[in-house]
Design a protein around this motif. Structure first.
Motif, PDB file in Angstrom:
ATOM      1  N   TYR A  47      15.326 -24.858  75.220  1.00  0.00           N
ATOM      2  CA  TYR A  47      14.646 -24.439  76.448  1.00  0.00           C
ATOM      3  C   TYR A  47      14.327 -25.637  77.325  1.00  0.00           C
ATOM      4  CZ  TYR A  47      13.619 -20.379  73.511  1.00  0.00           C
ATOM      5  OH  TYR A  47      13.709 -19.297  72.676  1.00  0.00           O
ATOM      6  N   SER A  56      11.728 -25.084  79.804  1.00  0.00           N
ATOM      7  CA  SER A  56      10.281 -24.864  79.868  1.00  0.00           C
ATOM      8  C   SER A  56       9.746 -24.498  78.492  1.00  0.00           C
ATOM      9  CB  SER A  56       9.963 -23.707  80.817  1.00  0.00           C
ATOM     10  OG  SER A  56      10.503 -23.953  82.085  1.00  0.00           O
ATOM     11  N   PRO A  63       8.515 -22.568  75.595  1.00  0.00           N
ATOM     12  CA  PRO A  63       8.517 -21.145  75.269  1.00  0.00           C
ATOM     13  C   PRO A  63       7.262 -20.742  74.496  1.00  0.00           C
ATOM     14  CG  PRO A  63       9.856 -22.312  73.703  1.00  0.00           C
ATOM     15  CD  PRO A  63       9.360 -23.336  74.702  1.00  0.00           C
ATOM     16  N   SER A 117      10.802 -18.139  77.055  1.00  0.00           N
ATOM     17  CA  SER A 117      10.296 -19.070  78.047  1.00  0.00           C
ATOM     18  C   SER A 117       9.909 -18.297  79.299  1.00  0.00           C
ATOM     19  CB  SER A 117      11.371 -20.101  78.391  1.00  0.00           C
ATOM     20  OG  SER A 117      10.922 -20.916  79.441  1.00  0.00           O
ATOM     21  N   ASP A 139      17.067 -18.539  77.713  1.00  0.00           N
ATOM     22  CA  ASP A 139      17.204 -19.374  76.529  1.00  0.00           C
ATOM     23  C   ASP A 139      18.675 -19.631  76.234  1.00  0.00           C
ATOM     24  OD1 ASP A 139      17.922 -16.859  75.737  1.00  0.00           O
ATOM     25  OD2 ASP A 139      16.396 -16.662  74.207  1.00  0.00           O
TER      26      ASP A 139
END
Length: 150
Positions: free
Chosen positions: A95, A97, A99, A108, A114
């Motif tokens: 990811y 960001s 998750p 996420s 993903d």
């Protein structure tokens, strides 16, 4: 198992040669105290004898390591990919960001989807579904590299 049991051989070897133990923080390696620089020692500071005793009596915690193959992959993905997780079914995902955990997978909240790693032959045994937080790629890069997982 306590640390004193796990590292019995190393401790006895150092004690029999008249020394005290020191543990290098970064590597976890046990060395004679007179051969270590205090700033690198896990027991650094006031009352290091008491800290050594507390460490010896505490439970041994396995330090995670990363295989050469998995480490090369971490370099391959480059910057921008920040996290890795394992879903309940065993699949690895990366990811951008951070998750969060759902019922049976991680998700996420960022706009990216993903990325599954199922087509790669990766192990990352330290990344588990039971983890409460996703692993930071940067933290995995800092682990000791071994040829293969045991």
């Amino acid at each position: 198992m306590k640390n004193k049991e796990k590292y019995e051989k190393e401790i006895v070897e150092i004690a029999c040669s008249g020394g005290s133990i020191s543990i290098i923080k970064k590597s976890g390696r046990i060395v004679p105290c007179n051969g270590a620089i205090c700033s690198l020692c896990l027991f650094r500071g006031y009352d290091c004898e008491e800290k050594t005793r507390e460490w010896a009596e505490s439970e041994y915690i396995e330090r995670p390591v990363v295989s050469k193959r998995d480490r090369v992959f971490l370099e391959y993905i480059g910057t921008g990919i920040n996290y890795i997780t394992r879903d309940m079914d065993g699949g690895l995902f990366i990811y951008i960001s951070k998750p969060h955990k759902l019922i049976d997978c991680w998700e996420s909240s960022g706009c990216e989807s993903d990325k599954s790693l199922k087509f790669f032959k990766l192990d990352f045994p330290m990344v588990k579904w039971e983890d409460s937080e996703p692993w930071l790629i940067e933290d995995l890069k800092k682990l000791e590299v071994v040829e293969n997982y045991e």
